[in-house]
Design an enzyme around this catalytic site. Structure first.
Site, PDB file in Angstrom:
ATOM      1  N   ASP A   1    -115.466  21.608 -38.013  1.00 47.80           N
ATOM      2  CA  ASP A   1    -115.620  20.549 -38.755  1.00 47.80           C
ATOM      3  C   ASP A   1    -116.428  21.158 -40.127  1.00 47.80           C
ATOM      4  O   ASP A   1    -117.382  21.419 -39.848  1.00 47.80           O
ATOM      5  CB  ASP A   1    -116.564  19.757 -38.198  1.00 47.80           C
ATOM      6  N   LEU A   2    -115.632  21.197 -41.029  1.00 51.51           N
ATOM      7  CA  LEU A   2    -116.029  22.073 -42.048  1.00 51.51           C
ATOM      8  C   LEU A   2    -117.283  21.425 -42.821  1.00 51.51           C
ATOM      9  O   LEU A   2    -117.829  21.941 -43.866  1.00 51.51           O
ATOM     10  CB  LEU A   2    -115.119  22.030 -43.220  1.00 51.51           C
ATOM     11  N   LYS A   3    -117.376  19.909 -42.482  1.00 48.37           N
ATOM     12  CA  LYS A   3    -118.681  19.168 -43.174  1.00 48.37           C
ATOM     13  C   LYS A   3    -119.991  19.381 -42.231  1.00 48.37           C
ATOM     14  O   LYS A   3    -120.805  18.903 -42.699  1.00 48.37           O
ATOM     15  CB  LYS A   3    -118.309  17.792 -43.430  1.00 48.37           C
TER      16      LYS A   3
ATOM     17  N   ARG B   1    -107.762  20.387 -53.195  1.00 48.00           N
ATOM     18  CA  ARG B   1    -108.026  19.879 -54.771  1.00 48.00           C
ATOM     19  C   ARG B   1    -108.986  20.898 -55.362  1.00 48.00           C
ATOM     20  O   ARG B   1    -109.859  21.382 -54.565  1.00 48.00           O
ATOM     21  CB  ARG B   1    -108.389  18.541 -54.988  1.00 48.00           C
TER      22      ARG B   1
ATOM     23  N   ARG C   1    -117.390  22.747 -52.862  1.00 52.30           N
ATOM     24  CA  ARG C   1    -118.467  21.866 -52.191  1.00 52.30           C
ATOM     25  C   ARG C   1    -118.485  22.108 -50.758  1.00 52.30           C
ATOM     26  O   ARG C   1    -119.665  21.857 -50.290  1.00 52.30           O
ATOM     27  CB  ARG C   1    -117.745  20.458 -52.549  1.00 52.30           C
TER      28      ARG C   1
ATOM     29  N   HIS D   1     -97.006  14.991 -54.972  1.00 51.29           N
ATOM     30  CA  HIS D   1     -96.268  15.889 -54.053  1.00 51.29           C
ATOM     31  C   HIS D   1     -94.768  16.710 -54.805  1.00 51.29           C
ATOM     32  O   HIS D   1     -94.855  16.715 -55.819  1.00 51.29           O
ATOM     33  CB  HIS D   1     -95.642  14.707 -53.025  1.00 51.29           C
ATOM     34  N   ASP D   2     -94.131  17.333 -53.744  1.00 49.03           N
ATOM     35  CA  ASP D   2     -93.005  17.995 -54.198  1.00 49.03           C
ATOM     36  C   ASP D   2     -92.246  17.362 -55.268  1.00 49.03           C
ATOM     37  O   ASP D   2     -92.019  17.944 -56.374  1.00 49.03           O
ATOM     38  CB  ASP D   2     -92.227  18.373 -52.972  1.00 49.03           C
TER      39      ASP D   2
ATOM     40  N   ASN E   1     -92.986  15.112 -57.602  1.00 49.16           N
ATOM     41  CA  ASN E   1     -93.539  15.082 -58.861  1.00 49.16           C
ATOM     42  C   ASN E   1     -93.566  16.589 -59.691  1.00 49.16           C
ATOM     43  O   ASN E   1     -93.441  16.731 -60.731  1.00 49.16           O
ATOM     44  CB  ASN E   1     -95.000  14.670 -58.614  1.00 49.16           C
TER      45      ASN E   1
ATOM     46  N   ASP F   1     -92.601  22.669 -53.211  1.00 52.28           N
ATOM     47  CA  ASP F   1     -93.507  23.096 -51.973  1.00 52.28           C
ATOM     48  C   ASP F   1     -93.099  24.556 -51.460  1.00 52.28           C
ATOM     49  O   ASP F   1     -94.033  25.322 -51.350  1.00 52.28           O
ATOM     50  CB  ASP F   1     -93.504  22.082 -50.804  1.00 52.28           C
TER      51      ASP F   1
END
Length: 380
Positions: free
Chosen positions: A63-65, A88, A94, A129-130, A132, A159
């Protein structure tokens, strides 16, 4: 074992290009540690044995948070040659796991950031996505028929081709340099960049005014009668790509069209539409199997258009072992083929958190510390 035996890669779980990149490296012998999201599920509701990009990897769920989670990841990073993440821009920072933090812990680390739009630019923080990314590269404009909408390719062009493949090469390149210099670095892998590079042949043709920006109007996008897909009498399809003049002449000969004025018409662009109609009428006179019997294996540059099931059963693919069965699931074998260090599927797709304890022990945690991490919800 494959040629990358001894490489250690940490992969932050995601979808699409990141998992595929990790799979490529695992197929070639790298040790890939997959950090899943604690309590997470696999993409598209797949069971572990069917999420084939997880093959050959080991998994830990974090759980990275949670407080303390970043330290667990950094302990894994300490032993790694490379890292793959597809969040992103700014997300890893963060989480306390940005490049500066990771490289401070492991100066030799190659930190791979694989996103659609890249780490900077007006679209860097937008979802996509791919489809786009391929659209923005200009490639999508040349898929499909002239008067129809662009044809949507499966998620392999962007991708996989523009993303995963370029990142795999980038990681191996960066790791080779780090082994010489002791200095790691950050890779900004944008799928749009990779797709642009993939269009290099077309860009060169455009520079020579040998390519126009109109769909199905060029030699290699279905504009020519000798480079297209045609429907057969049974409704199935075949592909013909007789680009070179000698192959075109052979195609005419095999199809009974020699001596009818077509020999000099290969690059008569004005007559391509009329000749395409003629070819289409011809290929509708026989079944796909009949055309295969006549043309397959010759120099006319021919292949039947197959479904995935048919591709798995095709004699050429069977002879090469292009598909293998792992864990009861048929899937593509690793590629390319190495003579001295053959690649192989190391293990069936791994389940979520399948190797948490062993990975934490290898990172230097004691049994008591592992129990505490589990009790506080940091790991699964």
């Amino acid at each position: 074992m494959g040629p990358l035996q001894g490489l250690r890669i940490v992969e932050l779980a995601g979808i699409g290009p990141g998992p595929f990149c990790g799979m490529l490296l695992a197929d070639l012998g790298a040790e890939v540690v997959l950090i899943d999201r604690k309590g997470g599920s696999l993409p598209f509701g797949a069971g572990p044995r069917h999420d084939l990009t997880r093959r050959g990897k080991r998994s830990i769920a974090i759980d990275l948070k949670q407080p303390g989670a970043a330290e667990v990841v950094l302990r894994l990073v300490e032993r790694a040659d490379g890292l793959i993440e597809g969040f992103r821009p700014g997300v890893m920072e963060r989480l306390g796991l940005g490049p500066a933090v990771c490289l401070a812990r492991n100066p030799r680390l190659v930190f791979g950031r694989l996103t659609g739009w890249g780490q900077h630019g007006p679209l860097a923080n937008a979802a996509g996505h791919d489809l786009n990314y391929v659209a923005l590269s200009g490639i999508l404009n040349h898929g499909g028929h002239r008067e129809s909408a662009p044809s949507i390719p499966p998620t392999v062009v962007g991708d996989i081709g523009g993303g995963a493949m370029f990142m795999a090469l980038g990681l191996v390149s960066g790791i080779l340099r780090a082994r010489e210099t002791g200095q790691g670095q950050v890779i900004d892998g944008a799928i749009t960049d990779g797709c642009a590079v993939m269009s290099m042949l077309i860009q060169g043709l455009r520079a020579q005014r040998l390519w126009v920006d109109r769909r199905q109007s060029n030699a290699l996008d279905g504009g020519a009668h000798w480079y297209d897909c045609y429907q057969c009498a049974d409704g199935e399809w075949i592909s013909v790509g007789a680009l070179e003049p000698q192959f075109y002449q052979l195609l005419l000969q095999k199809c009974g069209l020699s001596g009818q004025g077509l020999e000099q018409a290969q690059f008569d662009v004005a007559n391509w539409p009329k000749l395409k109609d003629r070819f289409a009428e011809l290929f509708r006179t026989r079944t796909r199997a009949e055309w295969c019997e006549l043309l397959e294996g010759t120099d006319v540059c021919f292949a039947p258009v197959l479904s995935f099931a048919e591709a798995q059963a095709h004699p050429h693919n069977r002879a090469r072992g292009t598909y293998v069965e792992v864990g009861g699931v048929t899937q593509p074998a690793p590629a390319p083929r190495f003579s001295a260090t053959p690649a192989e599927v190391q293990a069936p797709p791994v389940g979520i958190a399948a190797n948490t304890t062993e990975l934490l022990l290898a990172a230097g945690y004691t049994d008591e510390e592992i129990a505490a991490l589990s009790a506080t919800g940091v790991v699964q």
